[in-house]
Design a protein around this motif. Structure first.
Motif, PDB file in Angstrom:
ATOM      1  N   ALA A  95      36.549  57.184  31.027  1.00  0.00           N
ATOM      2  CA  ALA A  95      35.489  56.316  30.494  1.00  0.00           C
ATOM      3  C   ALA A  95      35.952  54.864  30.459  1.00  0.00           C
ATOM      4  CB  ALA A  95      35.079  56.778  29.094  1.00  0.00           C
ATOM      5  N   GLY A  96      37.221  54.652  30.072  1.00  0.00           N
ATOM      6  CA  GLY A  96      37.766  53.293  30.027  1.00  0.00           C
ATOM      7  C   GLY A  96      37.833  52.663  31.400  1.00  0.00           C
ATOM      8  N   CYS A  97      38.174  53.463  32.403  1.00  0.00           N
ATOM      9  CA  CYS A  97      38.254  52.957  33.781  1.00  0.00           C
ATOM     10  C   CYS A  97      36.875  52.561  34.295  1.00  0.00           C
ATOM     11  CB  CYS A  97      38.869  54.029  34.679  1.00  0.00           C
ATOM     12  SG  CYS A  97      39.207  53.468  36.364  1.00  0.00           S
ATOM     13  N   ILE A  98      35.882  53.403  34.062  1.00  0.00           N
ATOM     14  CA  ILE A  98      34.514  53.088  34.499  1.00  0.00           C
ATOM     15  C   ILE A  98      34.006  51.834  33.787  1.00  0.00           C
ATOM     16  CG2 ILE A  98      32.133  53.899  34.591  1.00  0.00           C
ATOM     17  CD1 ILE A  98      33.974  55.346  36.512  1.00  0.00           C
ATOM     18  N   THR A  99      34.300  51.731  32.486  1.00  0.00           N
ATOM     19  CA  THR A  99      33.864  50.564  31.707  1.00  0.00           C
ATOM     20  C   THR A  99      34.532  49.295  32.211  1.00  0.00           C
ATOM     21  OG1 THR A  99      33.566  51.953  29.745  1.00  0.00           O
ATOM     22  CG2 THR A  99      33.719  49.574  29.390  1.00  0.00           C
ATOM     23  N   GLN A 100      35.854  49.370  32.445  1.00  0.00           N
ATOM     24  CA  GLN A 100      36.579  48.206  32.953  1.00  0.00           C
ATOM     25  C   GLN A 100      36.053  47.780  34.316  1.00  0.00           C
ATOM     26  OE1 GLN A 100      40.727  48.408  34.552  1.00  0.00           O
ATOM     27  NE2 GLN A 100      41.240  47.154  32.786  1.00  0.00           N
ATOM     28  N   MET A 101      35.810  48.749  35.179  1.00  0.00           N
ATOM     29  CA  MET A 101      35.286  48.469  36.507  1.00  0.00           C
ATOM     30  C   MET A 101      33.900  47.825  36.428  1.00  0.00           C
ATOM     31  SD  MET A 101      35.005  51.168  39.626  1.00  0.00           S
ATOM     32  CE  MET A 101      33.745  52.072  38.730  1.00  0.00           C
ATOM     33  N   ASN A 102      33.069  48.323  35.515  1.00  0.00           N
ATOM     34  CA  ASN A 102      31.718  47.789  35.349  1.00  0.00           C
ATOM     35  C   ASN A 102      31.761  46.312  34.952  1.00  0.00           C
ATOM     36  OD1 ASN A 102      28.670  48.211  34.758  1.00  0.00           O
ATOM     37  ND2 ASN A 102      29.470  47.354  32.865  1.00  0.00           N
ATOM     38  N   PHE A 103      32.580  45.982  33.954  1.00  0.00           N
ATOM     39  CA  PHE A 103      32.647  44.588  33.498  1.00  0.00           C
ATOM     40  C   PHE A 103      33.350  43.692  34.512  1.00  0.00           C
ATOM     41  CE2 PHE A 103      31.818  46.524  29.303  1.00  0.00           C
ATOM     42  CZ  PHE A 103      30.778  45.706  28.900  1.00  0.00           C
ATOM     43  N   PHE A 104      34.315  44.246  35.245  1.00  0.00           N
ATOM     44  CA  PHE A 104      34.979  43.459  36.283  1.00  0.00           C
ATOM     45  C   PHE A 104      33.978  43.032  37.346  1.00  0.00           C
ATOM     46  CE2 PHE A 104      37.196  43.007  40.318  1.00  0.00           C
ATOM     47  CZ  PHE A 104      38.220  42.143  39.976  1.00  0.00           C
ATOM     48  N   ILE A 105      33.166  43.986  37.828  1.00  0.00           N
ATOM     49  CA  ILE A 105      32.142  43.664  38.833  1.00  0.00           C
ATOM     50  C   ILE A 105      31.134  42.670  38.272  1.00  0.00           C
ATOM     51  CG2 ILE A 105      30.256  44.614  40.221  1.00  0.00           C
ATOM     52  CD1 ILE A 105      31.848  47.248  40.327  1.00  0.00           C
ATOM     53  N   LEU A 106      30.715  42.910  37.027  1.00  0.00           N
ATOM     54  CA  LEU A 106      29.736  42.025  36.382  1.00  0.00           C
ATOM     55  C   LEU A 106      30.211  40.581  36.384  1.00  0.00           C
ATOM     56  CD1 LEU A 106      27.395  41.181  34.480  1.00  0.00           C
ATOM     57  CD2 LEU A 106      28.748  42.083  32.586  1.00  0.00           C
ATOM     58  N   PHE A 107      31.442  40.348  35.929  1.00  0.00           N
ATOM     59  CA  PHE A 107      31.893  38.969  35.742  1.00  0.00           C
ATOM     60  C   PHE A 107      32.338  38.300  37.040  1.00  0.00           C
ATOM     61  CE2 PHE A 107      32.542  40.601  31.312  1.00  0.00           C
ATOM     62  CZ  PHE A 107      31.552  39.818  30.757  1.00  0.00           C
ATOM     63  N   ILE A 108      32.811  39.074  38.014  1.00  0.00           N
ATOM     64  CA  ILE A 108      33.186  38.425  39.276  1.00  0.00           C
ATOM     65  C   ILE A 108      31.932  38.026  40.059  1.00  0.00           C
ATOM     66  CG2 ILE A 108      33.375  40.501  40.732  1.00  0.00           C
ATOM     67  CD1 ILE A 108      35.871  39.156  41.970  1.00  0.00           C
ATOM     68  N   VAL A 109      30.878  38.853  40.003  1.00  0.00           N
ATOM     69  CA  VAL A 109      29.610  38.490  40.658  1.00  0.00           C
ATOM     70  C   VAL A 109      28.969  37.307  39.937  1.00  0.00           C
ATOM     71  CG1 VAL A 109      27.265  39.280  41.186  1.00  0.00           C
ATOM     72  CG2 VAL A 109      29.205  40.815  41.556  1.00  0.00           C
ATOM     73  N   LEU A 110      29.029  37.325  38.605  1.00  0.00           N
ATOM     74  CA  LEU A 110      28.460  36.227  37.821  1.00  0.00           C
ATOM     75  C   LEU A 110      29.204  34.926  38.088  1.00  0.00           C
ATOM     76  CD1 LEU A 110      26.345  35.478  35.744  1.00  0.00           C
ATOM     77  CD2 LEU A 110      27.887  36.264  33.943  1.00  0.00           C
ATOM     78  N   ASP A 111      30.518  35.004  38.214  1.00  0.00           N
ATOM     79  CA  ASP A 111      31.334  33.838  38.565  1.00  0.00           C
ATOM     80  C   ASP A 111      30.857  33.244  39.884  1.00  0.00           C
ATOM     81  OD1 ASP A 111      33.406  32.415  37.322  1.00  0.00           O
ATOM     82  OD2 ASP A 111      34.874  33.135  38.765  1.00  0.00           O
ATOM     83  N   ASP A 112      30.618  34.116  40.842  1.00  0.00           N
ATOM     84  CA  ASP A 112      30.157  33.699  42.162  1.00  0.00           C
ATOM     85  C   ASP A 112      28.799  33.013  42.077  1.00  0.00           C
ATOM     86  OD1 ASP A 112      30.415  33.455  44.875  1.00  0.00           O
ATOM     87  OD2 ASP A 112      29.649  35.441  45.337  1.00  0.00           O
TER      88      ASP A 112
END
Length: 312
Positions: A95-112
């Motif tokens: 669950a922690g891995c999926i959550t971390q992956m979700n927020f990582f994608i969210l913020f790198i796309v948002l950064d872009d």
């Protein structure tokens, strides 16, 4: 798309940057220092833009949002890595891995997206200066940021749901210091064809699209600057977007360097070490780039620190 049974896996094993015991204290101190610098530096940018009325403009509104996203982006990976080093445990729950992956994608796309919006802001300021206040209306700025957030949230949620349908083995090692999306997907035991299609389409639309927008904006900016007759006018026009251009170059240069480095490095420690550049180093350097090259930010920071000293 039929969901798969994931009951056979409860955790992943993050290999990290190094498995050498003697290097762990050094890595802990290094990344803790970088994380604190990132948080403090970006927080200062946010506080300076909020407290100084001279910085209540579209450019600094986008900059404060970028600083907030950079704090969140780094916070998705570094704290967990620090905890793992401190506790001498490299385990992360499913669950922690999926959550971390979700927020990582969210913020790198948002950064872009935010960097693209900032490029558009600079394009309007330099190519259409007389209409800048009309075009870059406060409501438009808010809408651009909201659309960026909503798109990023939906895309990260889609990718996370796509991973939830996959099956993994009971002992799965991730050769990275965080749950990097591409590596997690390709560790699955089940077919990842649909995941790959969605991932490549997302990369084309949500990374290639904004990058093309940034290139178009700066082509127009360069064309406009060339038409300015005086050298001082050219320098002044270029200086208004130099910081943003530096950040764009740093982010895209480091991230593309990792993902275009080839299949050999993709599953090795070198890929994890290279990823440090865009996940940790770039968010840490952004406040320095904007503050060192921007007199408005320098003045706002001086006023903010002087005001704080007087209050104390």
């Amino acid at each position: 798309m039929e969901p798969r049974n994931n009951t056979e896996i409860s955790e992943f094993y993050l290999v990290g940057l190094s498995e050498e015991p003697e290097l762990q204290p050094f890595l802990f101190g290094l990344f803790l220092s970088m994380y604190l610098i990132t948080v403090c530096g970006n927080l200062l940018i946010i506080l300076a833009t909020i407290s100084d009325s001279h910085l209540h403009t579209p450019m600094y509104f986008f900059l404060s949002n970028l600083s907030f996203v950079d704090i969140c982006f780094t916070s998705t990976t570094v704290p967990k890595m620090l905890v793992n080093i401190q506790t001498q445990s490299k385990v992360i729950t499913y669950a922690g891995c999926i959550t971390q992956m979700n927020f990582f994608i969210l913020f790198i796309v948002l950064d872009d997206f935010l960097l693209t919006v900032m490029a558009y802001d600079r394009y309007v300021a330099i190519c259409h200066p007389l209409h800048y206040t009309v075009i870059m209306h406060p409501w438009l700025c808010v809408v651009l940021v909201l659309v960026s957030w909503i798109t990023s949230v939906l895309y990260s949620l889609l990718q996370s749901l796509m991973v939830l349908r996959l099956s993994f083995g009971t002992h799965t090692q991730i050769p990275h210091f965080f749950c990097e999306f591409n590596q997690v997907v390709h560790l699955a035991c089940s077919d990842t064809f649909i995941n790959d299609i969605v991932m490549y389409l997302g990369a084309i639309l949500l990374a290639g699209g904004p990058f093309a927008g940034i290139l178009y904006s700066y082509c127009k900016i360069a064309s406009t600057i060339r038409k300015i007759s005086s050298a001082q006018g050219k320098y002044k026009a270029f200086s208004t977007c130099a910081s943003h251009l530096s950040v764009v170059t740093l982010l895209y240069g480091t991230s593309l360097g990792v993902y275009l480095s080839g299949a050999d490095t993709q599953n090795s420690h070198s890929s994890a070490a290279a990823s440090v550049m865009y996940t940790v180093v770039t968010p840490m350097l952004n406040p320095f780039i904007y503050s060192l090259r921007n007199e408005d930010i320098k003045r706002a920071l001086r006023r903010f620190t002087e005001r704080k000293t007087i209050v104390e």
